[in-house]
Design a protein around this motif. Structure first.
Motif, PDB file in Angstrom:
ATOM      1  N   ARG A  61      32.138 -56.627  -7.776  1.00 28.76           N
ATOM      2  CA  ARG A  61      30.832 -57.231  -7.477  1.00 28.76           C
ATOM      3  C   ARG A  61      30.729 -57.457  -5.981  1.00 28.76           C
ATOM      4  NH1 ARG A  61      29.530 -62.392 -10.284  1.00 28.76           N
ATOM      5  NH2 ARG A  61      27.528 -61.915  -9.386  1.00 28.76           N
ATOM      6  N   PRO A  62      29.555 -57.285  -5.439  1.00 25.11           N
ATOM      7  CA  PRO A  62      29.393 -57.564  -4.004  1.00 25.11           C
ATOM      8  C   PRO A  62      29.400 -59.071  -3.745  1.00 25.11           C
ATOM      9  CG  PRO A  62      27.278 -57.062  -4.972  1.00 25.11           C
ATOM     10  CD  PRO A  62      28.312 -56.838  -6.047  1.00 25.11           C
ATOM     11  N   GLU A  63      29.720 -59.450  -2.522  1.00 25.41           N
ATOM     12  CA  GLU A  63      29.599 -60.851  -2.138  1.00 25.41           C
ATOM     13  C   GLU A  63      28.111 -61.114  -1.928  1.00 25.41           C
ATOM     14  OE1 GLU A  63      32.526 -62.427   0.764  1.00 25.41           O
ATOM     15  OE2 GLU A  63      33.233 -60.344   0.763  1.00 25.41           O
ATOM     16  N   GLU A  64      27.615 -62.195  -2.527  1.00 27.13           N
ATOM     17  CA  GLU A  64      26.190 -62.506  -2.488  1.00 27.13           C
ATOM     18  C   GLU A  64      25.976 -63.973  -2.145  1.00 27.13           C
ATOM     19  OE1 GLU A  64      23.986 -60.539  -5.986  1.00 27.13           O
ATOM     20  OE2 GLU A  64      26.018 -60.871  -6.745  1.00 27.13           O
ATOM     21  N   VAL A  65      24.818 -64.264  -1.585  1.00 30.29           N
ATOM     22  CA  VAL A  65      24.394 -65.637  -1.354  1.00 30.29           C
ATOM     23  C   VAL A  65      22.880 -65.678  -1.389  1.00 30.29           C
ATOM     24  CG1 VAL A  65      24.316 -65.478   1.185  1.00 30.29           C
ATOM     25  CG2 VAL A  65      24.717 -67.699   0.089  1.00 30.29           C
ATOM     26  N   ARG A  66      22.336 -66.779  -1.878  1.00 26.51           N
ATOM     27  CA  ARG A  66      20.885 -66.948  -1.919  1.00 26.51           C
ATOM     28  C   ARG A  66      20.532 -68.174  -1.088  1.00 26.51           C
ATOM     29  NH1 ARG A  66      19.779 -66.966  -7.273  1.00 26.51           N
ATOM     30  NH2 ARG A  66      20.006 -64.733  -7.181  1.00 26.51           N
ATOM     31  N   LEU A  67      19.607 -67.985  -0.157  1.00 26.99           N
ATOM     32  CA  LEU A  67      19.114 -69.074   0.684  1.00 26.99           C
ATOM     33  C   LEU A  67      17.752 -69.492   0.163  1.00 26.99           C
ATOM     34  CD1 LEU A  67      19.873 -67.507   4.185  1.00 26.99           C
ATOM     35  CD2 LEU A  67      21.388 -68.894   2.748  1.00 26.99           C
TER      36      LEU A  67
ATOM     37  N   LEU B  19      22.152 -71.896  -1.490  1.00 26.14           N
ATOM     38  CA  LEU B  19      22.148 -72.891  -0.430  1.00 26.14           C
ATOM     39  C   LEU B  19      20.725 -73.288  -0.074  1.00 26.14           C
ATOM     40  CD1 LEU B  19      24.729 -71.149   1.938  1.00 26.14           C
ATOM     41  CD2 LEU B  19      25.190 -72.861   0.176  1.00 26.14           C
ATOM     42  N   GLY B  20      20.495 -74.571   0.104  1.00 25.38           N
ATOM     43  CA  GLY B  20      19.203 -75.072   0.563  1.00 25.38           C
ATOM     44  C   GLY B  20      19.211 -75.153   2.081  1.00 25.38           C
ATOM     45  N   ILE B  21      18.198 -74.570   2.709  1.00 18.67           N
ATOM     46  CA  ILE B  21      18.131 -74.474   4.170  1.00 18.67           C
ATOM     47  C   ILE B  21      16.838 -75.112   4.655  1.00 18.67           C
ATOM     48  CG2 ILE B  21      18.171 -72.873   6.118  1.00 18.67           C
ATOM     49  CD1 ILE B  21      20.684 -72.662   4.379  1.00 18.67           C
TER      50      ILE B  21
END
Length: 191
Positions: free
Chosen positions: A112-118, A42-44
């Motif tokens: 797999r773990p839940e992941e997100v990249r900001l 996600l772009g923040i």
């Protein structure tokens, strides 16, 4: 001709579960293509980073796996990224609720773990400053300092805003692609 133009125009990536949840909560962000492992990206905007990170932490993304930066190249932007994981929920999925604390359980290979990249994008010629996430994730301490040291991105509110790897009087940011290495090294006497 319009059909050909439509075929060439890339489509925006579909929002993933984290993006959908953030949108439902009223948080603005850009949906970016997932990485090579399928992690949602996600772009923040810099000003919204602490708010969105706080919301994500409250929703279970309790572990900062990695923070870093990179340079997109000539004329490109500098990027600061945060990779968050739902670690506690992963532990809950591995160990049954009836097991004693501290017991070992094998992790299934398909789990797999839940992941997100900001990602926060900063124009090279603009203000290279974003709010620090040190207050939310103590692990951001040295990682944000390293990103500052190598790319020149400052983290507002960081308690130790100084260089980590380079000497305090070092000029420039060594991992930026426009960095020119100073020519001031002297040969030392061998005896």
């Amino acid at each position: 001709m319009p059909e050909e133009a439509a075929a060439v125009t890339p489509t925006a990536p579909a929002p993933g579960p984290v993006s959908t949840w953030l949108s439902q909560q009223g948080f603005e962000h850009a949906v970016l293509p997932a990485d090579h492992l399928g992690v949602e990206v996600l772009g923040i905007e810099p000003a919204f980073l602490p708010l969105i990170a706080t919301a994500l932490k409250a929703s279970g993304f309790d572990y900062l796996q990695c923070q870093g930066g990179y340079d997109e190249g000539a004329g490109g932007r500098l990027v600061s990224f945060y990779h968050l994981i739902k670690l506690a929920s992963l532990a809950d999925r591995i160990a049954p609720a009836s097991s004693k604390a501290g017991t070992n359980h094998p992790i299934p290979a398909d789990l797999r773990p839940e992941e997100v990249r900001l990602k926060v994008f900063l124009p090279r010629d603009g203000a290279l400053s974003i709010p620090s996430l040190y207050g939310l994730f103590r692990g951001a301490d040295w990682q944000e300092r390293e990103t500052f040291d190598m790319f020149g991105i400052t983290y507002e509110g960081h308690p130790h805003p100084k260089r980590l790897l380079m000497p305090e009087d070092w000029k420039g940011w060594p991992l930026r692609k426009d960095y020119v290495q100073p020519d001031f090294y002297e040969m030392q006497d061998a005896y």
